[in-house]
Design a protein around this motif. Structure first.
Motif, PDB file in Angstrom:
ATOM      1  N   ASP A 116      -5.136   6.995  -1.823  1.00 21.98           N
ATOM      2  CA  ASP A 116      -4.547   6.657  -0.530  1.00 21.98           C
ATOM      3  C   ASP A 116      -3.601   7.782  -0.114  1.00 21.98           C
ATOM      4  O   ASP A 116      -2.377   7.705  -0.281  1.00 21.98           O
ATOM      5  CB  ASP A 116      -3.798   5.327  -0.635  1.00 21.98           C
ATOM      6  N   LEU A 117      -4.208   8.817   0.432  1.00 24.42           N
ATOM      7  CA  LEU A 117      -3.493  10.065   0.652  1.00 24.42           C
ATOM      8  C   LEU A 117      -4.034  10.739   1.903  1.00 24.42           C
ATOM      9  O   LEU A 117      -5.252  10.828   2.094  1.00 24.42           O
ATOM     10  CB  LEU A 117      -3.677  10.980  -0.564  1.00 24.42           C
ATOM     11  N   TRP A 118      -3.134  11.218   2.757  1.00 26.25           N
ATOM     12  CA  TRP A 118      -3.511  12.041   3.908  1.00 26.25           C
ATOM     13  C   TRP A 118      -3.036  13.462   3.632  1.00 26.25           C
ATOM     14  O   TRP A 118      -1.852  13.702   3.393  1.00 26.25           O
ATOM     15  CB  TRP A 118      -2.874  11.518   5.185  1.00 26.25           C
ATOM     16  N   LEU A 119      -3.972  14.403   3.645  1.00 27.29           N
ATOM     17  CA  LEU A 119      -3.678  15.798   3.326  1.00 27.29           C
ATOM     18  C   LEU A 119      -4.142  16.667   4.482  1.00 27.29           C
ATOM     19  O   LEU A 119      -5.321  16.638   4.862  1.00 27.29           O
ATOM     20  CB  LEU A 119      -4.385  16.202   2.030  1.00 27.29           C
ATOM     21  N   ASP A 120      -3.237  17.461   5.052  1.00 29.44           N
ATOM     22  CA  ASP A 120      -3.588  18.251   6.231  1.00 29.44           C
ATOM     23  C   ASP A 120      -4.722  19.241   5.957  1.00 29.44           C
ATOM     24  O   ASP A 120      -5.616  19.419   6.793  1.00 29.44           O
ATOM     25  CB  ASP A 120      -2.357  18.976   6.789  1.00 29.44           C
ATOM     26  N   VAL A 121      -4.721  19.870   4.786  1.00 29.84           N
ATOM     27  CA  VAL A 121      -5.783  20.830   4.460  1.00 29.84           C
ATOM     28  C   VAL A 121      -7.139  20.132   4.394  1.00 29.84           C
ATOM     29  O   VAL A 121      -8.149  20.647   4.903  1.00 29.84           O
ATOM     30  CB  VAL A 121      -5.473  21.536   3.123  1.00 29.84           C
ATOM     31  N   GLY A 162       2.191  25.772   6.288  1.00 32.40           N
ATOM     32  CA  GLY A 162       3.610  26.036   6.514  1.00 32.40           C
ATOM     33  C   GLY A 162       4.388  25.727   5.257  1.00 32.40           C
ATOM     34  O   GLY A 162       4.068  26.192   4.163  1.00 32.40           O
ATOM     35  N   ASN A 163       5.423  24.919   5.364  1.00 33.89           N
ATOM     36  CA  ASN A 163       6.239  24.539   4.215  1.00 33.89           C
ATOM     37  C   ASN A 163       5.674  23.292   3.534  1.00 33.89           C
ATOM     38  O   ASN A 163       5.143  22.402   4.191  1.00 33.89           O
ATOM     39  CB  ASN A 163       7.688  24.273   4.648  1.00 33.89           C
ATOM     40  N   PHE A 164       5.801  23.250   2.216  1.00 34.35           N
ATOM     41  CA  PHE A 164       5.357  22.098   1.433  1.00 34.35           C
ATOM     42  C   PHE A 164       6.168  20.867   1.839  1.00 34.35           C
ATOM     43  O   PHE A 164       7.401  20.900   1.898  1.00 34.35           O
ATOM     44  CB  PHE A 164       5.562  22.416  -0.050  1.00 34.35           C
ATOM     45  N   GLN A 165       5.459  19.765   2.118  1.00 36.13           N
ATOM     46  CA  GLN A 165       6.147  18.542   2.534  1.00 36.13           C
ATOM     47  C   GLN A 165       5.365  17.321   2.068  1.00 36.13           C
ATOM     48  O   GLN A 165       4.148  17.251   2.232  1.00 36.13           O
ATOM     49  CB  GLN A 165       6.296  18.500   4.060  1.00 36.13           C
ATOM     50  N   VAL A 166       6.073  16.364   1.467  1.00 40.53           N
ATOM     51  CA  VAL A 166       5.478  15.096   1.050  1.00 40.53           C
ATOM     52  C   VAL A 166       6.289  13.969   1.667  1.00 40.53           C
ATOM     53  O   VAL A 166       7.519  13.940   1.552  1.00 40.53           O
ATOM     54  CB  VAL A 166       5.458  14.952  -0.488  1.00 40.53           C
ATOM     55  N   GLN A 167       5.598  13.030   2.317  1.00 37.88           N
ATOM     56  CA  GLN A 167       6.257  11.887   2.946  1.00 37.88           C
ATOM     57  C   GLN A 167       5.553  10.593   2.559  1.00 37.88           C
ATOM     58  O   GLN A 167       4.357  10.594   2.281  1.00 37.88           O
ATOM     59  CB  GLN A 167       6.261  12.018   4.472  1.00 37.88           C
ATOM     60  N   ARG A 168       6.326   9.510   2.543  1.00 33.85           N
ATOM     61  CA  ARG A 168       5.758   8.175   2.429  1.00 33.85           C
ATOM     62  C   ARG A 168       6.260   7.374   3.622  1.00 33.85           C
ATOM     63  O   ARG A 168       7.460   7.241   3.819  1.00 33.85           O
ATOM     64  CB  ARG A 168       6.167   7.504   1.117  1.00 33.85           C
ATOM     65  N   ASP A 169       5.307   6.881   4.420  1.00 37.02           N
ATOM     66  CA  ASP A 169       5.652   6.112   5.623  1.00 37.02           C
ATOM     67  C   ASP A 169       6.624   6.891   6.510  1.00 37.02           C
ATOM     68  O   ASP A 169       7.658   6.372   6.962  1.00 37.02           O
ATOM     69  CB  ASP A 169       6.250   4.756   5.248  1.00 37.02           C
ATOM     70  N   ASP A 170       6.294   8.177   6.741  1.00 31.97           N
ATOM     71  CA  ASP A 170       7.057   9.061   7.636  1.00 31.97           C
ATOM     72  C   ASP A 170       8.446   9.399   7.133  1.00 31.97           C
ATOM     73  O   ASP A 170       9.253   9.964   7.892  1.00 31.97           O
ATOM     74  CB  ASP A 170       7.156   8.453   9.043  1.00 31.97           C
ATOM     75  N   MET A 175       0.851  -1.197   0.000  1.00 37.42           N
ATOM     76  CA  MET A 175       0.000   0.000   0.000  1.00 37.42           C
ATOM     77  C   MET A 175       0.885   1.244   0.000  1.00 37.42           C
ATOM     78  O   MET A 175       1.873   1.315   0.722  1.00 37.42           O
ATOM     79  CB  MET A 175      -0.907  -0.002   1.233  1.00 37.42           C
ATOM     80  N   CYS A 176       0.497   2.227  -0.794  1.00 37.81           N
ATOM     81  CA  CYS A 176       1.271   3.463  -0.924  1.00 37.81           C
ATOM     82  C   CYS A 176       0.563   4.564  -0.157  1.00 37.81           C
ATOM     83  O   CYS A 176      -0.418   5.125  -0.635  1.00 37.81           O
ATOM     84  CB  CYS A 176       1.416   3.831  -2.394  1.00 37.81           C
ATOM     85  N   LEU A 177       1.022   4.878   1.042  1.00 38.04           N
ATOM     86  CA  LEU A 177       0.390   5.904   1.856  1.00 38.04           C
ATOM     87  C   LEU A 177       1.230   7.167   1.807  1.00 38.04           C
ATOM     88  O   LEU A 177       2.365   7.193   2.283  1.00 38.04           O
ATOM     89  CB  LEU A 177       0.243   5.427   3.303  1.00 38.04           C
ATOM     90  N   LEU A 178       0.653   8.204   1.215  1.00 42.51           N
ATOM     91  CA  LEU A 178       1.336   9.484   1.141  1.00 42.51           C
ATOM     92  C   LEU A 178       0.778  10.427   2.198  1.00 42.51           C
ATOM     93  O   LEU A 178      -0.429  10.460   2.437  1.00 42.51           O
ATOM     94  CB  LEU A 178       1.141  10.115  -0.242  1.00 42.51           C
ATOM     95  N   THR A 179       1.664  11.179   2.807  1.00 40.43           N
ATOM     96  CA  THR A 179       1.287  12.221   3.753  1.00 40.43           C
ATOM     97  C   THR A 179       1.754  13.552   3.184  1.00 40.43           C
ATOM     98  O   THR A 179       2.949  13.724   2.920  1.00 40.43           O
ATOM     99  CB  THR A 179       1.936  11.983   5.124  1.00 40.43           C
ATOM    100  N   VAL A 180       0.811  14.457   2.979  1.00 43.57           N
ATOM    101  CA  VAL A 180       1.142  15.745   2.375  1.00 43.57           C
ATOM    102  C   VAL A 180       0.722  16.864   3.322  1.00 43.57           C
ATOM    103  O   VAL A 180      -0.418  16.889   3.808  1.00 43.57           O
ATOM    104  CB  VAL A 180       0.441  15.941   1.020  1.00 43.57           C
ATOM    105  N   ARG A 181       1.647  17.779   3.574  1.00 47.34           N
ATOM    106  CA  ARG A 181       1.355  18.949   4.413  1.00 47.34           C
ATOM    107  C   ARG A 181       1.559  20.213   3.583  1.00 47.34           C
ATOM    108  O   ARG A 181       2.625  20.411   3.000  1.00 47.34           O
ATOM    109  CB  ARG A 181       2.256  18.951   5.644  1.00 47.34           C
ATOM    110  N   LEU A 182       0.521  21.024   3.577  1.00 49.18           N
ATOM    111  CA  LEU A 182       0.566  22.296   2.851  1.00 49.18           C
ATOM    112  C   LEU A 182       0.541  23.490   3.801  1.00 49.18           C
ATOM    113  O   LEU A 182       0.830  24.606   3.385  1.00 49.18           O
ATOM    114  CB  LEU A 182      -0.611  22.393   1.873  1.00 49.18           C
TER     115      LEU A 182
END
Length: 317
Positions: free
Chosen positions: A96-101, A10-18, A1-8
């Protein structure tokens, strides 16, 4: 499974599995993905995206740059997040994406139509979780029109949720937490008069009348410095009640504040003037940020143009 974590926020950030995802050095790749995430409810044609991200080039050039950025984006993601066809690009529903916004907006939606005083413990917890997601303003340092619009919209929502949290804290005698929310809100909008009133009430109800009166003085000063207006009759009346030690029942003024802030309620001319001056202040700050960004880029370009040419470069030429 490909779980992406994206934070917009503050600063742009993309992570996979932390773990930070590699391949995001190209700013246009970041901009493309951020735009698709923020406007995830609809597909976007390739031509519109190309012209949006490369407005100063020809259509042929912008489409070439767009194809390169899209290829790099898909390669970096490495999983099935985007729907791409010959005409359009968009975020896949249920990706399969977690987005803070997105999580922030969902949490806010659960309490949107409920006053802070009426929140139960479960909704109050959701509200607190939403506020923690807002690390800072959206995509700090980005000055594109679409980004500025979304930044302003999300900041207004954040301030509304802080005020709602303050109302809940007042109703449940959580004065310290309410004061923290008010202090945080004023960092974003120092002339937010309703926030000043809520802080005055929270200080008074916590037993610190001196702090409540000082908050009024700060409110008066900031309104004059930022907007060149005097406090409203409601704020003055609250001050007089606190000064004389005869503040009315805890919910009375708060209820009127909530009713006044409800969308669709007509504004008086004085209130409309304050609102317009607040908008002007916001636009002036944005213009200043843009000018600073332009000057920084111009200075960098000037330094590069003045750099000495090496012998290797001369021979190559």
């Amino acid at each position: 499974m490909c779980l992406l974590t994206v934070r917009l926020f503050g600063n742009f950030q993309v992570q996979r599995d932390d773990q930070d995802l590699n391949g995001w050095n190209a700013r246009k790749v970041q901009e493309l993905f951020a735009y698709l995430l923020l406007y995830r409810e609809r597909p976007h044609t390739r031509l519109v995206l190309a012209e949006l991200l490369w407005p100063e080039t020809t259509s042929e050039q912008s489409m070439k740059y767009f194809r390169q950025a899209l290829w790099q984006l898909q390669t970096s993601l490495g999983c099935n997040v985007l729907e791409v066809n010959a005409e359009s690009v968009y975020l896949k529903p249920g990706a399969d994406l977690w987005l803070d916004v997105m999580e922030f907006e969902r949490a806010c939606a659960h309490v949107q139509e409920i006053t802070g005083e009426e929140l139960d413990e479960q909704r109050a917890h959701k509200l607190q979780a939403a506020l923690k997601l807002y690390r800072s303003d959206l995509l700090e340092g980005w000055y594109h029109d679409w980004c500025l619009f979304e930044r302003e919209r999300l900041q207004r929502l954040y301030l509304a949720m802080l005020e709602k949290r303050m109302a809940y804290c007042e109703a449940h005698a959580e004065f310290e937490a309410g004061l923290d929310c008010g202090t945080c809100a004023l960092r974003y909008d120092v002339a937010h008069e309703r926030i000043h009133r809520r802080l005055m009430r929270l200080y008074y109800m916590s037993g610190d009348r001196t702090a409540a009166l000082r908050q009024y003085e700060r409110c008066v000063t900031l309104l004059r410095e930022e907007l060149d207006v005097d406090p409203s009759e409601r704020t003055v009346a609250l001050y007089e009640q606190i000064r004389s030690g005869r503040l009315s029942s805890p919910g009375q003024i708060v209820t009127r504040d909530h009713e006044h802030s409800t969308a669709g309620t007509p504004l008086s001319l004085d209130q409309a003037l304050v609102h317009l001056k607040q908008l002007k202040t916001s636009f002036n700050k944005t213009e200043q940020q843009l000018q600073e960004a332009i000057q920084s880029i111009e200075a960098t370009l000037n330094c590069k143009s003045k750099a000495p040419v090496s012998n290797t470069q001369i021979r190559a030429h």
